[in-house]
Design an enzyme around this catalytic site. Sequence first.
Site, short mmCIF file in Angstrom:
data_model
loop_
_atom_site.label_atom_id
_atom_site.label_comp_id
_atom_site.label_asym_id
_atom_site.label_seq_id
_atom_site.Cartn_x
_atom_site.Cartn_y
_atom_site.Cartn_z
N GLY A 12 6.65 -0.34 14.24
CA GLY A 12 7.55 0.66 14.83
C GLY A 12 7.74 1.87 13.95
O GLY A 12 7.74 3.02 14.43
N CYS A 13 7.89 1.65 12.66
CA CYS A 13 8.11 2.75 11.73
C CYS A 13 6.86 3.63 11.60
O CYS A 13 6.96 4.85 11.47
CB CYS A 13 8.54 2.22 10.37
SG CYS A 13 10.11 1.32 10.46
N THR A 14 5.69 3.01 11.65
CA THR A 14 4.44 3.76 11.61
C THR A 14 4.30 4.60 12.87
O THR A 14 3.95 5.79 12.80
CB THR A 14 3.25 2.81 11.44
OG1 THR A 14 3.40 2.10 10.20
CG2 THR A 14 1.93 3.55 11.45
#
Length: 156
Positions: A50-52
């Site tokens: 998700g952060c990527t």
Amino acid sequence: MSKPALNSPAPDFTAPVIGGKYKAGDTVTLSALRGQNVVLYFYPKDDTPGCTKQACALRDGWKEISKKAAVFGVSIDSVKKHAKFIQKYELPFPLIADEDQKIVNAYGVWVEKSMYGKTYMGTERSTFVIDKNGKISAVLEKVKPDEHLDAVLAAL
């Protein structure tokens, strides 16, 4: 702590930063950025799905967003981890290392989370848009990585 309210002064901080125009060993102070809009986006962890996705969306929209604001990602990861994340995904914006959790606490995004029935403390995916006078002009809570860029652009 609770999140800062709309139109309230953004909590100031000085913290290690890397990426963009910042090199290893540099720090950034929020109050020194007055006179420009600032986007502080808080995310749980470097190099996770998700952060990527969230960081790469900002990268892909960089031409548009960078005309409107200075953008900083904030997580409790180290500068060293941030540097690898920036290099791996060619991120054009800096990442702030909040290893002592002072910034996530000041912005009220260090929260109890749960996964698979276990509770733990972690960073809530939230974004604060700070105006040229250092006041909170938008708070985007629990944003979805796919919708983050559009939400930030709409808030600017």
